[in-house]
Write a protein that holds these residues in place. Sequence first.
Motif, PDB file in Angstrom:
ATOM      1  N   LYS A 286      -4.941 -34.393  21.049  1.00  0.00           N
ATOM      2  CA  LYS A 286      -3.493 -34.550  20.903  1.00  0.00           C
ATOM      3  C   LYS A 286      -2.939 -33.427  20.040  1.00  0.00           C
ATOM      4  CE  LYS A 286      -4.284 -38.664  19.047  1.00  0.00           C
ATOM      5  NZ  LYS A 286      -5.716 -38.890  19.358  1.00  0.00           N
ATOM      6  N   PHE A 287      -1.650 -33.150  20.211  1.00  0.00           N
ATOM      7  CA  PHE A 287      -1.017 -32.115  19.397  1.00  0.00           C
ATOM      8  C   PHE A 287       0.404 -32.538  19.038  1.00  0.00           C
ATOM      9  CE2 PHE A 287       1.451 -31.197  23.082  1.00  0.00           C
ATOM     10  CZ  PHE A 287       2.504 -30.370  22.705  1.00  0.00           C
ATOM     11  N   THR A 288       0.919 -31.910  17.992  1.00  0.00           N
ATOM     12  CA  THR A 288       2.337 -32.034  17.654  1.00  0.00           C
ATOM     13  C   THR A 288       2.943 -30.640  17.636  1.00  0.00           C
ATOM     14  OG1 THR A 288       1.824 -31.948  15.284  1.00  0.00           O
ATOM     15  CG2 THR A 288       2.063 -34.136  16.276  1.00  0.00           C
ATOM     16  N   HIS A 289       4.238 -30.578  17.890  1.00  0.00           N
ATOM     17  CA  HIS A 289       4.893 -29.277  17.924  1.00  0.00           C
ATOM     18  C   HIS A 289       5.015 -28.640  16.542  1.00  0.00           C
ATOM     19  CE1 HIS A 289       5.963 -28.880  22.115  1.00  0.00           C
ATOM     20  NE2 HIS A 289       6.452 -30.099  22.149  1.00  0.00           N
ATOM     21  N   LEU A 290       4.996 -29.469  15.497  1.00  0.00           N
ATOM     22  CA  LEU A 290       5.126 -28.933  14.144  1.00  0.00           C
ATOM     23  C   LEU A 290       3.767 -28.928  13.468  1.00  0.00           C
ATOM     24  CD1 LEU A 290       7.236 -27.890  12.108  1.00  0.00           C
ATOM     25  CD2 LEU A 290       7.326 -30.220  11.169  1.00  0.00           C
ATOM     26  N   ARG A 291       3.307 -27.750  13.083  1.00  0.00           N
ATOM     27  CA  ARG A 291       2.003 -27.614  12.419  1.00  0.00           C
ATOM     28  C   ARG A 291       2.117 -26.560  11.327  1.00  0.00           C
ATOM     29  NH1 ARG A 291      -3.269 -29.059  13.335  1.00  0.00           N
ATOM     30  NH2 ARG A 291      -4.902 -27.568  12.755  1.00  0.00           N
ATOM     31  N   ASP A 292       1.778 -26.960  10.125  1.00  0.00           N
ATOM     32  CA  ASP A 292       1.843 -26.058   8.966  1.00  0.00           C
ATOM     33  C   ASP A 292       3.235 -25.452   8.828  1.00  0.00           C
ATOM     34  OD1 ASP A 292      -0.865 -26.521   8.431  1.00  0.00           O
ATOM     35  OD2 ASP A 292      -1.477 -24.887   9.756  1.00  0.00           O
ATOM     36  N   GLY A 293       4.253 -26.262   9.123  1.00  0.00           N
ATOM     37  CA  GLY A 293       5.626 -25.812   8.968  1.00  0.00           C
ATOM     38  C   GLY A 293       6.139 -24.915  10.066  1.00  0.00           C
TER      39      GLY A 293
ATOM     40  N   LEU B 277     -13.082 -27.333  20.298  1.00  0.00           N
ATOM     41  CA  LEU B 277     -13.984 -28.256  21.002  1.00  0.00           C
ATOM     42  C   LEU B 277     -15.111 -27.529  21.721  1.00  0.00           C
ATOM     43  CD1 LEU B 277     -11.260 -30.619  22.470  1.00  0.00           C
ATOM     44  CD2 LEU B 277     -13.135 -31.380  20.997  1.00  0.00           C
ATOM     45  N   ASN B 278     -14.935 -26.222  21.898  1.00  0.00           N
ATOM     46  CA  ASN B 278     -15.922 -25.386  22.607  1.00  0.00           C
ATOM     47  C   ASN B 278     -16.130 -25.881  24.037  1.00  0.00           C
ATOM     48  OD1 ASN B 278     -17.700 -23.218  22.876  1.00  0.00           O
ATOM     49  ND2 ASN B 278     -19.470 -24.435  22.242  1.00  0.00           N
ATOM     50  N   VAL B 279     -15.002 -26.140  24.724  1.00  0.00           N
ATOM     51  CA  VAL B 279     -15.020 -26.559  26.125  1.00  0.00           C
ATOM     52  C   VAL B 279     -14.014 -25.699  26.892  1.00  0.00           C
ATOM     53  CG1 VAL B 279     -15.702 -28.934  25.586  1.00  0.00           C
ATOM     54  CG2 VAL B 279     -13.263 -28.360  25.725  1.00  0.00           C
ATOM     55  N   ASP B 280     -14.102 -25.736  28.215  1.00  0.00           N
ATOM     56  CA  ASP B 280     -13.157 -24.964  29.014  1.00  0.00           C
ATOM     57  C   ASP B 280     -12.103 -25.851  29.680  1.00  0.00           C
ATOM     58  OD1 ASP B 280     -14.618 -26.225  30.993  1.00  0.00           O
ATOM     59  OD2 ASP B 280     -15.542 -24.391  31.760  1.00  0.00           O
ATOM     60  N   HIS B 281     -12.170 -27.157  29.373  1.00  0.00           N
ATOM     61  CA  HIS B 281     -11.230 -28.097  30.002  1.00  0.00           C
ATOM     62  C   HIS B 281     -11.190 -29.354  29.139  1.00  0.00           C
ATOM     63  CE1 HIS B 281      -9.293 -30.378  33.299  1.00  0.00           C
ATOM     64  NE2 HIS B 281     -10.112 -31.368  32.966  1.00  0.00           N
ATOM     65  N   ILE B 282      -9.990 -29.837  28.853  1.00  0.00           N
ATOM     66  CA  ILE B 282      -9.820 -31.080  28.101  1.00  0.00           C
ATOM     67  C   ILE B 282      -9.291 -32.124  29.078  1.00  0.00           C
ATOM     68  CG2 ILE B 282      -8.676 -32.212  26.160  1.00  0.00           C
ATOM     69  CD1 ILE B 282      -8.416 -29.387  24.891  1.00  0.00           C
ATOM     70  N   ASP B 283      -9.989 -33.234  29.185  1.00  0.00           N
ATOM     71  CA  ASP B 283      -9.705 -34.194  30.249  1.00  0.00           C
ATOM     72  C   ASP B 283      -8.352 -34.885  30.105  1.00  0.00           C
ATOM     73  OD1 ASP B 283     -12.452 -34.147  31.619  1.00  0.00           O
ATOM     74  OD2 ASP B 283     -12.960 -34.564  29.532  1.00  0.00           O
ATOM     75  N   LEU B 284      -7.918 -35.110  28.881  1.00  0.00           N
ATOM     76  CA  LEU B 284      -6.659 -35.803  28.627  1.00  0.00           C
ATOM     77  C   LEU B 284      -6.049 -35.214  27.366  1.00  0.00           C
ATOM     78  CD1 LEU B 284      -4.592 -38.112  29.087  1.00  0.00           C
ATOM     79  CD2 LEU B 284      -6.189 -39.649  27.909  1.00  0.00           C
ATOM     80  N   TYR B 285      -4.809 -34.741  27.485  1.00  0.00           N
ATOM     81  CA  TYR B 285      -4.165 -34.098  26.328  1.00  0.00           C
ATOM     82  C   TYR B 285      -2.802 -34.742  26.110  1.00  0.00           C
ATOM     83  CZ  TYR B 285      -3.902 -30.253  22.945  1.00  0.00           C
ATOM     84  OH  TYR B 285      -3.878 -29.513  21.791  1.00  0.00           O
ATOM     85  N   TYR B 286      -2.599 -35.223  24.879  1.00  0.00           N
ATOM     86  CA  TYR B 286      -1.389 -35.969  24.537  1.00  0.00           C
ATOM     87  C   TYR B 286      -0.418 -35.159  23.673  1.00  0.00           C
ATOM     88  CZ  TYR B 286      -4.231 -40.377  25.025  1.00  0.00           C
ATOM     89  OH  TYR B 286      -5.035 -41.419  25.422  1.00  0.00           O
TER      90      TYR B 286
ATOM     91  N   GLU C  54      -2.878 -25.187  35.626  1.00  0.00           N
ATOM     92  CA  GLU C  54      -3.798 -24.074  35.418  1.00  0.00           C
ATOM     93  C   GLU C  54      -5.243 -24.537  35.220  1.00  0.00           C
ATOM     94  OE1 GLU C  54      -2.381 -21.710  32.175  1.00  0.00           O
ATOM     95  OE2 GLU C  54      -0.327 -21.628  32.960  1.00  0.00           O
ATOM     96  N   GLY C  55      -5.444 -25.847  35.116  1.00  0.00           N
ATOM     97  CA  GLY C  55      -6.791 -26.381  34.957  1.00  0.00           C
ATOM     98  C   GLY C  55      -7.298 -26.437  33.534  1.00  0.00           C
ATOM     99  N   LYS C  56      -6.430 -26.154  32.572  1.00  0.00           N
ATOM    100  CA  LYS C  56      -6.864 -26.185  31.177  1.00  0.00           C
ATOM    101  C   LYS C  56      -6.962 -27.617  30.659  1.00  0.00           C
ATOM    102  CE  LYS C  56      -5.123 -21.575  30.004  1.00  0.00           C
ATOM    103  NZ  LYS C  56      -6.443 -20.979  29.681  1.00  0.00           N
ATOM    104  N   ILE C  57      -6.123 -28.492  31.180  1.00  0.00           N
ATOM    105  CA  ILE C  57      -6.192 -29.908  30.833  1.00  0.00           C
ATOM    106  C   ILE C  57      -6.187 -30.717  32.124  1.00  0.00           C
ATOM    107  CG2 ILE C  57      -5.023 -29.543  28.635  1.00  0.00           C
ATOM    108  CD1 ILE C  57      -2.508 -30.847  29.850  1.00  0.00           C
ATOM    109  N   GLY C  58      -6.590 -31.982  31.999  1.00  0.00           N
ATOM    110  CA  GLY C  58      -6.564 -32.886  33.146  1.00  0.00           C
ATOM    111  C   GLY C  58      -5.312 -33.734  33.088  1.00  0.00           C
ATOM    112  N   GLY C  59      -5.444 -34.956  32.570  1.00  0.00           N
ATOM    113  CA  GLY C  59      -4.296 -35.841  32.468  1.00  0.00           C
ATOM    114  C   GLY C  59      -3.373 -35.478  31.319  1.00  0.00           C
ATOM    115  N   ILE C  60      -2.115 -35.880  31.469  1.00  0.00           N
ATOM    116  CA  ILE C  60      -1.095 -35.690  30.440  1.00  0.00           C
ATOM    117  C   ILE C  60      -0.818 -37.035  29.793  1.00  0.00           C
ATOM    118  CG2 ILE C  60       1.315 -35.064  29.991  1.00  0.00           C
ATOM    119  CD1 ILE C  60       1.139 -33.246  32.468  1.00  0.00           C
ATOM    120  N   GLY C  61      -0.792 -37.058  28.469  1.00  0.00           N
ATOM    121  CA  GLY C  61      -0.501 -38.284  27.757  1.00  0.00           C
ATOM    122  C   GLY C  61       0.574 -38.094  26.707  1.00  0.00           C
ATOM    123  N   VAL C  62       1.131 -39.200  26.269  1.00  0.00           N
ATOM    124  CA  VAL C  62       2.039 -39.213  25.125  1.00  0.00           C
ATOM    125  C   VAL C  62       1.591 -40.351  24.206  1.00  0.00           C
ATOM    126  CG1 VAL C  62       3.990 -38.184  26.324  1.00  0.00           C
ATOM    127  CG2 VAL C  62       3.724 -40.664  26.334  1.00  0.00           C
TER     128      VAL C  62
END
Length: 314
Positions: free
Chosen positions: A77-84, A100-109, A132-140
Amino acid sequence: MATIGKLGVSAQGFGAMGLSHVYGQANEADSIRTLHRAIDLGITFFDTATGYGNGHNEELLGRAIAGRRDGLVIASKFTHLRDGKHVTAREAVEASLKRLNVDHIDLYYLHRVDPDTPIEESVDQLARLRDEGKIGGIGVSEASAAQLRAAHAVASLTALQSEYSLWTRDVEVEILPTTRELGIGFVAYSPLGRGFLAGAGPVEANDRRNIHPRFTENAVAANSLRRRTIEDVAERLRVTPAQVSLAWVLSKGVVPIPGTRHIAHLEDNWAAGDIRLDEGTIEELEAAFPRGATVGDRYPAEQMKSVPAEPALA
């Protein structure tokens, strides 16, 4: 097994947050042993975030799954605000892939809806990365029913992650029904009430639960009266309070992601999948924990601003 959208996952996942921060000091070697034991038990769904330990949690999980990646569903998961600074979804995903040392994250929120960025814009950014294949599912995570609908109209969502347990049942009014209507998987974090429903609480000075309103002395005293029903059911069924609490969440057709540092607790949690609560027991538990009755907010005041306001009780 269970499904989250089109992702096939284990009936329970593993929430890795506590392996890096929040609940006191963690030992990295022990954490990796716990993660390896989770994989050996059959857990395939692992949840982390960019904000857990300022990236450390993703790195830790990445080391734990090295050589064991096949068959696992990794979520972050990520947030738009990081370290200000404002961070785009692309910047966050690229950093997560590296940690994570991977080429694809299955679910990214989207970890929290940004007050300065429409949720439609955030999801559109994630949709491009999915294409683009960098992530699989989209989450919130922690989105309201209205925000879910707005996001889902832009790009089909795979999952919503929100707090859900016997002492946090707000989502039952609007949010959980909306996920079911739209075909969005529901992932329940803190299904053991940050350990409270299993009989645990803060034991170290740097445990964040010390500043949570539900863990004040008065709140614990009041909420412990309700927890007694869980303990009574556990005694009657000859199982543990943690297993009763998780069995209740599992009965709702969602995927809980309990986390722990201890292999014994992990094994105890996993065994909850073998418990089937009858309707009378479910009603007994819910009568002890009616929606909105838990004493204390689930976060300190500032953090409560980033989660959906509790809807009017039905």
